[in-house]
Design a protein around this motif. Structure first.
Motif, PDB file in Angstrom:
ATOM      1  N   TYR A 171       1.287  -1.137  -0.177  1.00 49.67           N
ATOM      2  CA  TYR A 171      -0.457   0.689   0.005  1.00 49.67           C
ATOM      3  C   TYR A 171       0.854   0.949   0.020  1.00 49.67           C
ATOM      4  O   TYR A 171       0.551   2.617   0.272  1.00 49.67           O
ATOM      5  CB  TYR A 171      -0.724   0.220   1.291  1.00 49.67           C
ATOM      6  CG  TYR A 171      -1.948  -0.634   1.796  1.00 49.67           C
ATOM      7  CD1 TYR A 171      -2.646  -1.270   0.133  1.00 49.67           C
ATOM      8  CD2 TYR A 171      -2.887  -0.863   2.172  1.00 49.67           C
ATOM      9  CE1 TYR A 171      -3.772  -2.133   0.327  1.00 49.67           C
ATOM     10  CE2 TYR A 171      -4.441  -2.371   2.740  1.00 49.67           C
ATOM     11  CZ  TYR A 171      -4.627  -2.764   1.558  1.00 49.67           C
ATOM     12  OH  TYR A 171      -5.635  -3.755   0.924  1.00 49.67           O
ATOM     13  N   CYS A 198      -3.885   1.009  12.631  1.00 49.84           N
ATOM     14  CA  CYS A 198      -4.601   0.818  12.393  1.00 49.84           C
ATOM     15  C   CYS A 198      -5.990   0.256  12.845  1.00 49.84           C
ATOM     16  O   CYS A 198      -5.730  -0.015  13.904  1.00 49.84           O
ATOM     17  CB  CYS A 198      -3.783  -0.935  11.749  1.00 49.84           C
ATOM     18  SG  CYS A 198      -4.713  -2.063  11.145  1.00 49.84           S
ATOM     19  N   SER A 199      -6.543   0.691  12.113  1.00 56.94           N
ATOM     20  CA  SER A 199      -8.148   0.413  12.596  1.00 56.94           C
ATOM     21  C   SER A 199      -8.487  -0.537  13.328  1.00 56.94           C
ATOM     22  O   SER A 199      -8.914  -1.338  14.736  1.00 56.94           O
ATOM     23  CB  SER A 199      -9.513   0.970  11.723  1.00 56.94           C
ATOM     24  OG  SER A 199      -9.422   0.538  10.990  1.00 56.94           O
ATOM     25  N   LEU A 200      -8.399  -1.493  13.106  1.00 57.14           N
ATOM     26  CA  LEU A 200      -8.753  -3.091  13.124  1.00 57.14           C
ATOM     27  C   LEU A 200      -7.414  -3.526  14.402  1.00 57.14           C
ATOM     28  O   LEU A 200      -7.248  -4.101  15.482  1.00 57.14           O
ATOM     29  CB  LEU A 200      -7.860  -4.266  12.586  1.00 57.14           C
ATOM     30  CG  LEU A 200      -8.289  -4.240  11.377  1.00 57.14           C
ATOM     31  CD1 LEU A 200      -8.242  -5.274  10.007  1.00 57.14           C
ATOM     32  CD2 LEU A 200     -10.075  -5.599  11.603  1.00 57.14           C
ATOM     33  N   ASN A 226      -2.854  -7.402  12.071  1.00 59.10           N
ATOM     34  CA  ASN A 226      -3.271  -6.580  12.391  1.00 59.10           C
ATOM     35  C   ASN A 226      -3.816  -6.281  13.515  1.00 59.10           C
ATOM     36  O   ASN A 226      -4.656  -5.742  14.028  1.00 59.10           O
ATOM     37  CB  ASN A 226      -4.593  -6.281  11.453  1.00 59.10           C
ATOM     38  CG  ASN A 226      -3.498  -6.363  10.013  1.00 59.10           C
ATOM     39  OD1 ASN A 226      -3.695  -7.701  10.111  1.00 59.10           O
ATOM     40  ND2 ASN A 226      -4.654  -5.231   9.116  1.00 59.10           N
ATOM     41  N   CYS A 279     -11.630  -2.781   8.902  1.00 59.31           N
ATOM     42  CA  CYS A 279     -10.417  -2.147   8.733  1.00 59.31           C
ATOM     43  C   CYS A 279     -11.428  -0.540   8.023  1.00 59.31           C
ATOM     44  O   CYS A 279     -13.130  -0.904   7.279  1.00 59.31           O
ATOM     45  CB  CYS A 279     -10.085  -2.959   7.863  1.00 59.31           C
ATOM     46  SG  CYS A 279      -9.537  -1.528   6.386  1.00 59.31           S
ATOM     47  N   VAL A 303     -11.130   0.819   5.707  1.00 58.69           N
ATOM     48  CA  VAL A 303     -10.548   1.100   4.317  1.00 58.69           C
ATOM     49  C   VAL A 303     -11.877   0.562   3.608  1.00 58.69           C
ATOM     50  O   VAL A 303     -12.608   0.794   2.953  1.00 58.69           O
ATOM     51  CB  VAL A 303      -9.293   1.433   4.289  1.00 58.69           C
ATOM     52  CG1 VAL A 303      -9.584   1.122   2.137  1.00 58.69           C
ATOM     53  CG2 VAL A 303      -8.464   2.508   4.792  1.00 58.69           C
ATOM     54  N   GLU A 308     -11.023  -8.218   3.546  1.00 66.13           N
ATOM     55  CA  GLU A 308     -11.384  -7.918   4.395  1.00 66.13           C
ATOM     56  C   GLU A 308     -12.569  -6.327   3.957  1.00 66.13           C
ATOM     57  O   GLU A 308     -13.266  -5.983   5.088  1.00 66.13           O
ATOM     58  CB  GLU A 308     -10.078  -6.325   5.369  1.00 66.13           C
ATOM     59  CG  GLU A 308      -8.869  -6.344   5.528  1.00 66.13           C
ATOM     60  CD  GLU A 308      -7.857  -6.427   6.237  1.00 66.13           C
ATOM     61  OE1 GLU A 308      -8.422  -4.259   5.754  1.00 66.13           O
ATOM     62  OE2 GLU A 308      -6.585  -6.703   6.314  1.00 66.13           O
ATOM     63  N   CYS A 317      -5.694   4.528   3.265  1.00 68.68           N
ATOM     64  CA  CYS A 317      -5.924   3.833   4.265  1.00 68.68           C
ATOM     65  C   CYS A 317      -5.098   5.438   4.708  1.00 68.68           C
ATOM     66  O   CYS A 317      -4.043   5.721   4.486  1.00 68.68           O
ATOM     67  CB  CYS A 317      -4.893   3.136   4.201  1.00 68.68           C
ATOM     68  SG  CYS A 317      -4.782   2.609   5.483  1.00 68.68           S
ATOM     69  N   PHE A 347      -3.267   5.621   7.164  1.00 65.46           N
ATOM     70  CA  PHE A 347      -2.573   5.333   8.514  1.00 65.46           C
ATOM     71  C   PHE A 347      -1.554   5.395   7.609  1.00 65.46           C
ATOM     72  O   PHE A 347      -0.177   5.275   7.665  1.00 65.46           O
ATOM     73  CB  PHE A 347      -3.091   4.047   9.294  1.00 65.46           C
ATOM     74  CG  PHE A 347      -4.059   4.531  10.122  1.00 65.46           C
ATOM     75  CD1 PHE A 347      -4.372   5.219  11.171  1.00 65.46           C
ATOM     76  CD2 PHE A 347      -5.095   3.498   9.754  1.00 65.46           C
ATOM     77  CE1 PHE A 347      -5.498   5.951  11.539  1.00 65.46           C
ATOM     78  CE2 PHE A 347      -6.603   3.931  10.284  1.00 65.46           C
ATOM     79  CZ  PHE A 347      -6.402   4.763  11.438  1.00 65.46           C
ATOM     80  N   MET A 348      -1.310   4.263   6.859  1.00 60.21           N
ATOM     81  CA  MET A 348      -0.341   4.279   5.460  1.00 60.21           C
ATOM     82  C   MET A 348       0.052   5.336   4.942  1.00 60.21           C
ATOM     83  O   MET A 348       1.327   5.128   4.645  1.00 60.21           O
ATOM     84  CB  MET A 348      -0.558   3.089   4.040  1.00 60.21           C
ATOM     85  CG  MET A 348      -1.577   1.312   4.842  1.00 60.21           C
ATOM     86  SD  MET A 348       0.217   0.471   4.551  1.00 60.21           S
ATOM     87  CE  MET A 348      -0.469  -0.762   5.162  1.00 60.21           C
TER      88      MET A 348
HETATM   89 FE1  SF4 Z   1      -4.760  -1.129   8.689  1.00 60.70          FE
HETATM   90 FE2  SF4 Z   1      -5.166   0.693   6.805  1.00 60.70          FE
HETATM   91 FE3  SF4 Z   1      -5.329  -2.267   6.116  1.00 60.70          FE
HETATM   92 FE4  SF4 Z   1      -6.745  -1.437   6.519  1.00 60.70          FE
HETATM   93  S1  SF4 Z   1      -5.640  -0.057   5.268  1.00 60.70           S
HETATM   94  S2  SF4 Z   1      -6.230  -2.797   8.308  1.00 60.70           S
HETATM   95  S3  SF4 Z   1      -6.818   0.616   8.212  1.00 60.70           S
HETATM   96  S4  SF4 Z   1      -3.442  -0.909   7.879  1.00 60.70           S
END
Ligand code: SF4
Ligand code: 13P
Length: 350
Positions: free
Chosen positions: A69, A130-132, A158, A216, A218, A244, A302, A304-305
């Motif tokens: 990502y 990460c939301s997870l 995750n 997740c 996203v 996901e 995402c 966070f990424m």
């Molecule tokens: Fe976590 Fe981002 Fe991956 Fe979703 S896309 S699982 S929020 S790191």
């Protein structure tokens, strides 16, 4: 917390980071891997950072492990190894360099530290969460164990080290179904992704899968209506979803797999048009390798990424921060669950 202004001032005093079309031209071989998605003006801005990062990496004996990502200038410009969560975890066990710069989110850096604790593991932005990973705590896992006595806990990577340590085995999106199938018990607890668990349940109907209700941010946004409407509007598009996503989204799609599974599917089948129901950089990173494929449709970013940028990677290498630490005792416990996953995946030929 990173102070972006100080970081910029200090970096620009030390490195020549002004946009540089001549340097961009000299680095045309690197640019050729992303010229379908990165315009030349942006490349002239990125090239000085890419050159500085690659030079510092060698000086500091560091390697960059980057998730699929990451943006194309990171993925193609500075990464030494790219992959999905399972591939990155395996790679982390093999790193010989002194320093791992993890370009991805915090749980990925933590996993590298757990697996290779003698290395210095650095993440360019500590706030890449990460939301997870935020959705479950060890108490939640204990609650599930109390509700389903004797059932093994299969925890998605995750998660933080605490949840891994409280689990029997980990899984990633590429091996979840096989890991669950290999459990001896009829009932299996999956944490923390409810949708991954529901998708695995479709593939492993012989097991009673009970799950934690994390998601997740996203992938949970996609709906089956989005997929069906898009298909109607643009017939002939191959639609490929990450597991996901909610099960009705996966069901409405043509294929589902981990990020590397998605890349493999598109590379092998080369559809005329493809919609990747996942994070936006996925299509950008493979667009140049697959000029015959038209990547269409919406994608979700995402947040966070996307905290990981060239500027922050350069700053990490310059300052050797921010270092990821895991309590050694906790790390040992978490390692058991992650190594069980890696060993079982190997045994199963995944
Ligand atoms: Fe976590 Fe981002 Fe991956 Fe979703 S896309 S699982 S929020 S790191
Ligand atoms: P992969 O293991 O498929 O790369 O997934 C990681 C992730 O965070 C996807 O959202």
């Amino acid at each position: 917390m990173l102070d972006i202004t100080t970081m910029r001032q200090e970096l620009s005093g030390l490195y020549d980071l002004a946009p540089n079309p001549e340097l961009a031209e000299e680095m045309s071989e690197t640019y050729a891997r992303m010229d379908r998605v990165v315009n030349p003006v942006d490349w002239a801005t990125f090239a000085p950072y890419v050159a500085a990062i690659n030079k510092l990496k060698a000086e500091k004996n560091a390697v960059i492990l980057a998730h699929n990502y990451m943006t194309p200038e990171i993925y193609h410009g500075v990464a030494d190894f790219v992959g999905d969560s399972l591939q990155l975890a395996i790679k982390a066990t093999e790193v010989e360099a002194d320093v791992i710069i993890q370009c991805g989110v915090h749980f990925m850096a933590e996993t590298s530290k757990i697996l290779n604790p003698s290395k210095t593991v650095i993440i360019p932005d500590m706030e890449a969460g990460c939301s997870l990973a935020d959705s479950v705590k060890p108490e939640g896992i204990a609650e599930m164990r109390a509700k389903y006595p004797g059932a093994p806990v299969v925890t998605y990577v995750n998660t933080t080290a605490e949840e891994k340590a409280a689990s029997d085995i980990c899984c990633t999106s590429s091996n979840a179904a096989a890991i669950v199938r290999a459990m001896e018990s009829d009932t299996v607890i999956m944490t923390p992704d409810q949708y991954l668990a529901q998708n695995v349940a479709q593939q492993v109907p012989e097991k009673n899968i009970v799950y934690w209700e994390g998601a997740c941010i996203v992938h949970e946004q996609y709906t089956a209506k989005d997929i069906n409407d898009f298909r109607e509007w643009n017939p002939g598009t191959k639609i490929i979803a990450h597991p996901e996503c909610p099960p009705e989204v996966v069901e409405a799609s043509d294929f589902s797999g981990s990020t590397s599974g998605i890349i493999k599917y598109v590379t092998d089948t080369k559809p005329e048009k493809a919609m990747l129901v996942t994070e936006c950089s996925m299509a950008s990173n493979i667009a140049d390798e697959l000029p015959e494929v038209d990547f269409v449709g919406p994608c979700n970013m995402c947040p966070f990424m996307k905290k990981i940028t060239l500027e922050k990677i350069l700053w990490s290498l310059h300052t050797m921060g921010e270092e990821v630490h895991v309590d050694p005792e906790l790390g040992e416990k978490a390692k058991v669950a992650v190594e069980r996953m890696i060993d079982l995946s190997r045994e199963l030929g995944l």
